[in-house]
Design a protein around this motif. Structure first.
Motif, PDB file in Angstrom:
ATOM      1  N   ILE A 298     -18.685   7.453   5.642  1.00  0.00           N
ATOM      2  CA  ILE A 298     -19.687   7.701   6.676  1.00  0.00           C
ATOM      3  C   ILE A 298     -19.421   6.688   7.786  1.00  0.00           C
ATOM      4  O   ILE A 298     -19.232   5.496   7.514  1.00  0.00           O
ATOM      5  CB  ILE A 298     -21.113   7.504   6.144  1.00  0.00           C
ATOM      6  CG1 ILE A 298     -21.383   8.412   4.948  1.00  0.00           C
ATOM      7  CG2 ILE A 298     -22.149   7.744   7.237  1.00  0.00           C
ATOM      8  CD1 ILE A 298     -22.682   8.082   4.223  1.00  0.00           C
ATOM      9  N   VAL A 299     -19.389   7.133   9.021  1.00  0.00           N
ATOM     10  CA  VAL A 299     -19.157   6.238  10.156  1.00  0.00           C
ATOM     11  C   VAL A 299     -20.347   6.325  11.102  1.00  0.00           C
ATOM     12  O   VAL A 299     -20.820   7.416  11.417  1.00  0.00           O
ATOM     13  CB  VAL A 299     -17.851   6.589  10.891  1.00  0.00           C
ATOM     14  CG1 VAL A 299     -17.645   5.685  12.099  1.00  0.00           C
ATOM     15  CG2 VAL A 299     -16.651   6.468   9.943  1.00  0.00           C
ATOM     16  N   ILE A 300     -20.821   5.168  11.526  1.00  0.00           N
ATOM     17  CA  ILE A 300     -21.968   5.110  12.436  1.00  0.00           C
ATOM     18  C   ILE A 300     -21.481   5.324  13.857  1.00  0.00           C
ATOM     19  O   ILE A 300     -20.631   4.585  14.357  1.00  0.00           O
ATOM     20  CB  ILE A 300     -22.691   3.758  12.316  1.00  0.00           C
ATOM     21  CG1 ILE A 300     -23.213   3.568  10.884  1.00  0.00           C
ATOM     22  CG2 ILE A 300     -23.837   3.667  13.313  1.00  0.00           C
ATOM     23  CD1 ILE A 300     -23.787   2.193  10.624  1.00  0.00           C
ATOM     24  N   LEU A 301     -22.023   6.359  14.519  1.00  0.00           N
ATOM     25  CA  LEU A 301     -21.610   6.714  15.873  1.00  0.00           C
ATOM     26  C   LEU A 301     -22.804   6.663  16.820  1.00  0.00           C
ATOM     27  O   LEU A 301     -23.954   6.826  16.409  1.00  0.00           O
ATOM     28  CB  LEU A 301     -21.019   8.131  15.902  1.00  0.00           C
ATOM     29  CG  LEU A 301     -19.784   8.402  15.032  1.00  0.00           C
ATOM     30  CD1 LEU A 301     -19.373   9.860  15.171  1.00  0.00           C
ATOM     31  CD2 LEU A 301     -18.635   7.491  15.416  1.00  0.00           C
ATOM     32  N   ARG A 302     -22.507   6.463  18.111  1.00  0.00           N
ATOM     33  CA  ARG A 302     -23.538   6.566  19.139  1.00  0.00           C
ATOM     34  C   ARG A 302     -23.859   8.032  19.393  1.00  0.00           C
ATOM     35  O   ARG A 302     -22.965   8.871  19.511  1.00  0.00           O
ATOM     36  CB  ARG A 302     -23.057   5.928  20.449  1.00  0.00           C
ATOM     37  CG  ARG A 302     -22.627   4.476  20.333  1.00  0.00           C
ATOM     38  CD  ARG A 302     -23.757   3.550  20.017  1.00  0.00           C
ATOM     39  NE  ARG A 302     -24.805   3.599  21.017  1.00  0.00           N
ATOM     40  CZ  ARG A 302     -25.988   3.009  20.899  1.00  0.00           C
ATOM     41  NH1 ARG A 302     -26.282   2.366  19.774  1.00  0.00           N
ATOM     42  NH2 ARG A 302     -26.887   3.076  21.853  1.00  0.00           N
ATOM     43  N   ARG A 303     -25.141   8.332  19.456  1.00  0.00           N
ATOM     44  CA  ARG A 303     -25.551   9.702  19.759  1.00  0.00           C
ATOM     45  C   ARG A 303     -25.341  10.015  21.230  1.00  0.00           C
ATOM     46  O   ARG A 303     -25.426   9.139  22.085  1.00  0.00           O
ATOM     47  CB  ARG A 303     -27.032   9.883  19.414  1.00  0.00           C
ATOM     48  CG  ARG A 303     -27.305   9.820  17.957  1.00  0.00           C
ATOM     49  CD  ARG A 303     -28.774   9.837  17.598  1.00  0.00           C
ATOM     50  NE  ARG A 303     -29.708  10.024  18.685  1.00  0.00           N
ATOM     51  CZ  ARG A 303     -31.021   9.850  18.571  1.00  0.00           C
ATOM     52  NH1 ARG A 303     -31.527   9.503  17.405  1.00  0.00           N
ATOM     53  NH2 ARG A 303     -31.812  10.035  19.584  1.00  0.00           N
ATOM     54  N   LYS A 304     -25.078  11.276  21.520  1.00  0.00           N
ATOM     55  CA  LYS A 304     -24.993  11.721  22.906  1.00  0.00           C
ATOM     56  C   LYS A 304     -26.388  11.856  23.494  1.00  0.00           C
ATOM     57  O   LYS A 304     -27.376  12.013  22.770  1.00  0.00           O
ATOM     58  CB  LYS A 304     -24.265  13.060  22.990  1.00  0.00           C
ATOM     59  CG  LYS A 304     -22.753  12.951  22.827  1.00  0.00           C
ATOM     60  CD  LYS A 304     -22.082  14.294  23.086  1.00  0.00           C
ATOM     61  CE  LYS A 304     -20.570  14.142  23.104  1.00  0.00           C
ATOM     62  NZ  LYS A 304     -19.890  15.444  23.357  1.00  0.00           N
ATOM     63  N   GLY A 305     -26.450  11.825  24.812  1.00  0.00           N
ATOM     64  CA  GLY A 305     -27.746  11.945  25.479  1.00  0.00           C
ATOM     65  C   GLY A 305     -28.416  13.274  25.243  1.00  0.00           C
ATOM     66  O   GLY A 305     -29.651  13.360  25.190  1.00  0.00           O
TER      67      GLY A 305
END
Length: 778
Positions: A298-305
């Motif tokens: 599992i990789v933590i990613l920034r959500r898109k707007g």
């Protein structure tokens, strides 16, 4: 990365006559296609002989022309199978015997166990094609695998890695599978879990009472119907159970949270493929590579707007933990109407991951509506790994599936090295076994505050010891007198049991994975709670020391925690205590304005008398206080929630970072005094300053404290190496800024890459401290 070391005894270069080499290869060389690789390599160089698995590793007895033998050894070490990890390769010349063919022999169990079982790896592209192809006999078969993929660690009971020593032993191969298994040119050659619908494990669907639902052949369509109705599905996977629901269904997500007792803690989401992930999140090249790798974390990613999934997947956060299907179960489940499913650990909050059918029906019966079960035993439960990428560098939040039991090299000195166990901590527990100069970190165990958690720890330890052939001679544990981990340590037979201070373990862990010897370094340990040598709760320390000892040079001034554990769960208590302790009556007035709907009179009495109010100096508590004062999080529903959500606001104010000044603070003697910092934060909050501005200025103040404290200690001691450890360092903004600032000041910065900075890494530090103390007579 492969470690290679070849020794050839009495082997003159350039000889063209027949020669015979006895080659021993150790490391992760079983279950990775090493023997068929050797078979093919020998054929390519017209060599004859044998190869077999042993407890020591892979033993190759090979003869032929001398130049061909040398090329064989070179290619063996330089280009081994992609899943292998060669620790050592020794080559000895022995008398020629006149082999006429090359054969793969049966495994031998005798000898010292130096071989390693590989981690579980994601389904390869070839097996993926097989299960999706109508023409293949593995069509829709959820246990399809080959030499290049599938379960290893989770099904293996003993080494050498052979089918009879795995949970596949009870499944007798059919003729078709046996033909593939015995063909050295087939990619399923000696793939121990090889199976098909005719001879392998089977899957079936039940309701929460264990009653069969539908028929075996249509389990996939039945699961789609269940998930489409907004129901919760418990799925028995490779290393344990997942709880799944439609990630787009807000009601289903909220129902899962309520039933699981999850509160606001983020839920992991599995997406159909990388293209789907890109619709929801921002993904850099390093993150893409990690997600698509055979380890499949599992990789933590920034959500898109324009994120169009429910906010309740990760309340209060601008990030999301995502992965793609890594097992045939998952691939088949996504071969239908769903593009994103919640895929969270199959347990009730803080309890161990369920791995057995009856256990799951009992423990998860109040959470899941239906259960997708199978009849293959999971020997070693293993949760998903969790990683974040900061400035292109992968950092573990949780090290487990895909990485365990791969060892980590560590610096140990001496000729007779005892096997040392670090039992780990109370939260985010895992354990560590030191053998020679390798550290074997266990899979994620989790919380052990319950009897079930402690039993999980000891059962996992027993399995791990059996798997890698180790029994600890020394046991290291956290010195906190109330920890269940200390009780568990006392139940492990050993010649010595060594208590270790929590933050010393953090320091040693960071040193060890950076291969730092027993030299003095500066340790900046920022975490929530650790029992100190003075009987108080530490967590914001500047230490100097090495593996054998440490000195606490500088720390955050103590503050009472009204209610103890209650203050950790309810950060408003800590926020009020910081205000009252450091600002007196002015702070109490600010507290009334901020927390006036709470019972502040009781708080005042507890703070002034010390009743049920232990003294604490943790960075986590400071972050809790600031988060509560800002109204971001006044009650924690999971560990670190207030601090994590506070950190999110620095990203919201990123465009203003470069024009902001850090809040002021004071350092007097050995104390960091936050009075001016707390006063300014409260006043800015009450005056209506934007939360991103306040949060960012606070984080910048933390960086200044790190800089100032490090420079002070360098001036006092001459030490120029700084080790960063503790869960607070998983804050990307703080980590990035602090590392950059320290390097600019000329420090060499050590930080975590192989183990988590949080308490998931302290077992390594415990074990290293015990080793070095005993070696030096401590």
């Amino acid at each position: 990365m492969h470690r290679r070391h070849a020794i050839i005894s009495d082997a003159p270069p350039g000889a063209t006559e027949k020669a015979r080499f006895l080659v021993t290869v150790t490391g992760t060389v079983q279950g990775v296609g090493f023997r068929p690789f050797v078979y093919g390599l020998a054929a390519a160089h017209s060599l004859k002989g044998t190869v077999f698995n042993s407890a020591r590793g892979v033993i190759i007895d090979v003869e032929g022309n001398e130049p061909d033998l040398r090329l064989f050894v070179e290619e063996l070490t330089l280009r081994p199978p992609r899943l292998s990890r060669i620790a050592d390769c020794t080559v000895n010349r022995v008398p020629v015997v006149g082999y006429t063919s090359f054969e793969i022999l049966k495994s031998a169990s005798a000898g010292e166990n130096t071989c390693l079982v590989p981690p579980d790896v994601a389904t390869c592209s070839a097996c993926r094609e097989d299960i999706l192809s109508l023409r293949d006999r593995h069509y829709r078969y959820p246990f399809t695998n080959c030499t290049n993929c599938g379960p290893r660690f989770t099904i293996t009971k003993e080494i050498p890695y052979d089918r009879l020593k795995t949970s596949m032993a009870e499944f007798v191969m059919c003729d078709a599978c046996a033909k593939e298994y015995h063909n050295p040119l087939d990619r399923r050659f000696h793939a121990q879990p090889v199976a098909c619908p005719e001879c392998g494990p089977h899957v079936y669907l039940t309701d929460r009472d264990g009653r069969r639902h539908g028929v075996e052949d249509n389990w996939m369509e039945a699961c789609w119907d269940i998930l489409g109705e907004g129901r919760i599905l418990a799925l028995k996977g490779i290393g344990g159970f997942h709880l799944a629901c439609d990630a787009h269904n807000r009601q289903a997500v909220e129902t899962l949270r309520i039933r699981k007792g999850r509160g606001a803690k983020p839920l992991a989401v599995m997406c159909r493929d990388l293209k789907t992930i890109e619709e929801y999140c921002l993904m850099g090249p390093e993150e893409r590579e990690l997600i698509a790798s055979p380890r499949a974390p599992i990789v933590i990613l920034r959500r898109k707007g324009d994120f169009n999934l429910p906010e309740s997947l990760a309340p209060g956060l601008n990030t999301l933990g995502v992965m793609i299907p890594y097992s045939p179960f998952h691939i088949l489940l996504f071969n239908g109407p769903f593009r994103a499913l919640v895929m969270t650990s199959g347990n009730y909050s803080s309890f161990p991951l369920a791995k057995d059918n009856e256990e799951a029906l009992t423990r998860l019966g109040g959470i899941a509506d239906y259960f997708l079960l199978h009849d293959r035993e999971i020997v070693n439960r293993c949760d998903d790994s969790l990683i974040q990428v900061v400035d292109g560098q992968a950092q573990f939040v949780r090290r487990s599936r895909g990485y365990v039991p791969d060892p980590i090299p560590v610096p140990r000195a001496g000729t007779e090295l005892p096997v040392v166990l670090g039992i780990g901590g109370e939260m985010k527990n895992n354990f560590c076994l030191l053998k020679d100069s390798q550290a074997f970190m266990s899979q994620y165990i989790g919380e052990i505050e319950h009897v079930e958690g402690e039993n999980n720890l000891l059962d996992s330890l027993h399995n791990f010891e059996r798997l890698i052939g180790l029994n600890p001679e020394v046991v290291a544990f956290d010195m906190h007198p109330g920890y269940a981990s200390a009780e568990a340590a006392s139940r492990v037979p050993a010649a010595a049991h060594v208590p270790v201070q929590h933050h010393h373990a953090h320091l040693a862990s960071c040193m060890a994975e950076n291969m730092t010897g027993n030299e003095d370094v500066i340790g900046i340990i920022l975490d929530g709670t650790g029992y100190g040598t003075d009987g108080h709760l530490w967590g914001f320390e500047f230490l100097t020391g090495n593996y054998t000892g440490f000195t606490r040079r500088l720390h955050l001034a103590y503050v009472p925690l009204p209610g103890g554990e209650a203050a950790i769960k309810e950060p408003w208590r800590t926020g009020y205590s910081f205000l009252a302790t450091f600002l007196g009556d002015e702070g109490r007035r600010h507290g009334e304005a901020l927390f006036g709907d709470r019972d502040l009179r009781t708080m005042d009495r507890m703070i002034s008398t010390g009743f049920m109010s232990p003294l604490a100096s943790g960075a986590g508590r400071l972050f809790d206080a600031v988060s509560a004062i800002l109204g971001i999080c006044t009650c924690n529903s999971y560990e670190g929630q207030a601090a994590i959500e506070l950190g999110e606001y620095t990203y919201a104010g990123r465009s203003q970072n470069f024009n902001l000044e850090p809040y002021q603070f004071d350092i007097a003697n050995d104390l960091i005094i936050p009075s001016r910092l707390i006063k300014a934060i409260a006043e800015d909050r009450l005056s209506g300053a934007p939360l991103p501005v306040i949060s960012t200025r606070f984080h910048l103040a933390m960086v200044e404290i790190v800089k100032n404290g490090s420079v002070r200690l360098r001036e006092d001691t001459g030490i120029t190496k700084v080790a960063l450890s503790g869960g607070t360092w998983q804050n990307p903004f703080l980590f990035r800024r602090a590392v950059s600032a320290l390097r600019e000041l000329g420090f060499e910065v050590l930080y975590h890459r192989e183990v988590p900075a949080n308490d998931g890494g302290i077992a390594l530090g415990q074990a290293m401290i015990a080793h070095w103390k005993l070696r030096n007579g401590g």
